[in-house]
Design a protein around this motif. Structure first.
Motif, PDB file in Angstrom:
ATOM      1  N   ILE A 138      45.112  33.347  65.492  1.00  0.00           N
ATOM      2  CA  ILE A 138      44.120  34.137  64.757  1.00  0.00           C
ATOM      3  C   ILE A 138      44.418  35.623  64.977  1.00  0.00           C
ATOM      4  CG2 ILE A 138      41.667  34.658  64.484  1.00  0.00           C
ATOM      5  CD1 ILE A 138      41.145  31.841  65.686  1.00  0.00           C
ATOM      6  N   ASN A 196      39.457  26.747  62.295  1.00  0.00           N
ATOM      7  CA  ASN A 196      39.610  28.185  62.528  1.00  0.00           C
ATOM      8  C   ASN A 196      40.419  28.850  61.421  1.00  0.00           C
ATOM      9  OD1 ASN A 196      39.724  26.732  65.430  1.00  0.00           O
ATOM     10  ND2 ASN A 196      38.663  28.688  65.617  1.00  0.00           N
ATOM     11  N   VAL A 197      41.379  28.114  60.881  1.00  0.00           N
ATOM     12  CA  VAL A 197      42.260  28.645  59.832  1.00  0.00           C
ATOM     13  C   VAL A 197      42.402  27.578  58.754  1.00  0.00           C
ATOM     14  CG1 VAL A 197      44.572  29.515  59.291  1.00  0.00           C
ATOM     15  CG2 VAL A 197      43.532  30.059  61.499  1.00  0.00           C
ATOM     16  N   ASN A 219      35.055  31.055  64.944  1.00  0.00           N
ATOM     17  CA  ASN A 219      35.644  32.231  65.576  1.00  0.00           C
ATOM     18  C   ASN A 219      34.591  33.046  66.325  1.00  0.00           C
ATOM     19  OD1 ASN A 219      38.055  31.452  64.440  1.00  0.00           O
ATOM     20  ND2 ASN A 219      37.914  32.875  62.710  1.00  0.00           N
ATOM     21  N   GLN A 263      38.638  35.399  59.346  1.00  0.00           N
ATOM     22  CA  GLN A 263      40.075  35.600  59.435  1.00  0.00           C
ATOM     23  C   GLN A 263      40.516  36.495  60.585  1.00  0.00           C
ATOM     24  OE1 GLN A 263      40.747  37.024  55.359  1.00  0.00           O
ATOM     25  NE2 GLN A 263      41.682  35.053  54.875  1.00  0.00           N
TER      26      GLN A 263
END
Length: 575
Positions: free
Chosen positions: A519, A441-442, A488, A556
């Motif tokens: 997030i 996710n990141v 996401n 993002q």
């Protein structure tokens, strides 16, 4: 002419006259000077009796770090040589990781106690301190450029004003002390990560026109008795340092050389700081450390009998297993009990230190965020071995699967290095495939930058051209964004629990915050139902927990619409 001996105590030098001692041979021979020498000895004895005693120095010496330090202390009289610093305007700039943010708060706490005033306007500053990063060459170059700009500002200082003092703090100070002080001559003080207590004295020395430095690394300094002063008093979140240094000695990493060996704060001092932050209204705390989940409190004798947890399956270390001490699972358990309405995060961990107790605790506690940072660095087992990471690609993927089985819906983030020493195109493609397979996710991705003192600097060859590193990094970033958008995107149409941080930077009509997975979430600033007070209609405020229905997602950011205000307990009950 009498000789003098010096007693150095906390930066003050007191001098006491000492009569010259007669040699043993001369002492046996009566001479006309015997009476004079006796008078001198008697005079010296009288002055010695009137001077400071051993208790004087013991009373004024810095006390050893206690197991249960008191963070709130009674105001003390400033040291005599620091009284001229009262009212001095201080400007702080922070570069690098979250640890540097916390270091800034510690440095400000120390200087505030000595009478300094904080300014956020550069032109008002009498002292400018930069808290620096040394992990990559680019980070250091930013500091060099900033120093040259500040030196130009210093030269334009009016004669009617006190001279501007500039200082370097943190990792770059420890690594490049000689170049900063003597070669470039751009600063007045250089202070390493373990010497912030010495800041008032060093600045007092700099005021006399001399350069001053303290970059000594410590085996026990954790600043456990210093309550960091929040740089943003109205912030909804805060960092709490639980340990410093690192023992992993990854071949690419400068941290063990700039921040020293691992040492952990006493558990009691950490919990006390978390409690203070809760009382101040902070809604999210991030537990910080270079290797945060290797936390090991041995401050009390009974703690040293605790059993050591095992490593993640398939992982190893270059050092022997450390026996005893309260471990990270115990700290996480206790921290999450301080305030059920305060979120708990932690960073940055090493994948080797994830015993099942930690994973189970994250799953069970509604206020421990279901988000883990698992730095991979590379997808190639060959490169991982050269990096001395202590695991293979297969062991890492097995851990990922175990984490997802243990914590359904967990959000994952990672670090990657492009173009490490000897990395082939096949090694690079294995990293690309890992990014696709895990779907983070990141992500935090950087081109390799060789650092002096590291094992890679001494043993390996930085043999990839800059353009190859850049191309590989760009490909990794592209693949990460593609996969993160998919990850996401799975949240579209679902409710996300969001801690409101404040207005969005792009629009005053929107608010932003972060969900459980860390997030960023953006949503309109509109009225909504107050789920904590039936029937009321309210607007979200910083520090509120709100439910947001996600309408779109990128790599993002999530965007959505407000549903209602809630609490951690209430949202957990409806999961």
């Amino acid at each position: 002419r009498p000789r003098f001996c010096s007693l150095l105590h906390l930066g003050r030098c007191q001098r006491w006259p000492v009569a010259p001692l007669a040699s043993p041979l001369r002492a046996r021979v009566p001479t006309r000077g015997c009476g004079e020498r006796n008078r001198r000895l008697e005079d010296f004895s009288a002055r010695l009796a009137a001077g400071p005693t051993l208790q004087h120095f013991l009373r004024n010496a810095s006390p050893p770090q206690e197991t249960r330090p008191q963070l709130a202390e009674e105001p003390e009289e400033p040291e005599p040589y620091l009284t001229s610093m009262l009212g001095v305007q201080l400007y702080l700039e922070t570069y690098g990781c979250q640890m540097n943010v916390n270091d800034t708060e510690i440095a400000w706490a120390v200087l505030q106690k000595s009478g300094y005033l904080r300014t956020h306007r550069l032109e008002e500053a009498d002292v400018i301190l930069l808290v620096t990063c040394s992990v990559r060459e680019k980070a250091e170059q930013v500091i060099w450029n900033r120093l040259r700009h500040l030196t130009a500002l210093k030269s334009k200082r009016l004669r009617s004003q006190a001279p501007l003092r500039i200082g370097i703090l943190g990792c770059m100070a420890e690594r490049l002390k000689e170049a900063i002080l003597h070669k470039e001559k751009l600063v007045d003080i250089v202070v390493g990560p373990d010497a912030y207590r010495d800041l008032p004295r060093l600045l007092a020395v700099a005021k006399t026109g001399q350069q001053a430095a303290n970059v000594l690394l410590s085996l026990d300094e954790t600043y456990a008795d210093i309550l960091p002063v929040q740089t943003s008093p109205d912030a909804t979140s805060a960092f709490v340092s639980i340990m410093r240094g690192c023992d992993n000695m990854c071949s690419y990493c400068i941290v063990p050389f700039t921040r020293g060996r691992e040492r952990s704060r006493p558990l009691a001092s950490i919990l006390q700081e978390v409690k203070v932050l809760s009382d101040q209204g902070v809604k999210e705390v991030t537990l910080l450390g270079q290797n945060v989940n290797s936390f090991r409190d041995t401050s009390e004798v009974q703690f040293r009998l605790a059993a050591a947890p095992g490593l993640s399956r398939g992982f190893s270390t270059i050092y022997k297993a450390k026996e005893g001490g309260l471990r990270f699972a115990h700290l996480l358990d206790q921290a999450s009990r301080v305030d059920p309405e305060m979120r708990i995060r932690f960073t940055s961990p090493h994948p080797k230190d994830f015993p099942d107790e930690v994973l189970q605790l994250i799953q069970e506690r509604h206020n421990i965020c279901k988000q883990l940072h698992l730095p991979a660095q590379s997808g190639s087992s060959r490169i991982l071995e050269a990096m001395r990471r202590g695991y293979t690609r297969e062991a890492y993927l097995e851990l990922i699967q175990h984490v997802r089985d243990s914590i359904p819906g967990v959000s994952l983030s990672s670090d990657f290095i492009a173009g490490f020493c000897g990395e082939t195109e096949d090694d690079h493609q294995q990293t690309v495939s890992l990014l696709r397979q895990v779907r983070y996710n990141v992500g935090f991705l950087f081109a390799y930058s060789m650092r002096q003192k590291t094992r890679a600097y001494h043993r390996l060859l930085d043999d990839l051209p800059a353009e190859v590193k850049r191309r590989r990094l760009e490909e990794l970033i592209s693949v990460f964004r593609e996969e993160a958008t998919r990850a996401n995107g799975a949240m579209v149409g679902r409710l996300q629990l969001v801690l409101v941080e404040g207005p969005s930077k792009r629009s005053a009509a929107e608010l932003c915050g972060r969900n459980d997975g860390n997030i960023r979430v953006v949503f309109p600033d509109t009225e909504m139902e107050d789920g904590t007070d039936s029937g009321a209609v309210v607007r979200a405020q910083p520090g509120d927990y709100v439910l947001v229905k996600v309408t779109s997602a990128s790599s993002q950011t999530l965007k959505g619409v407000l549903f209602r205000r809630t609490t951690l307990r209430e949202s957990a009950a409806h999961r």
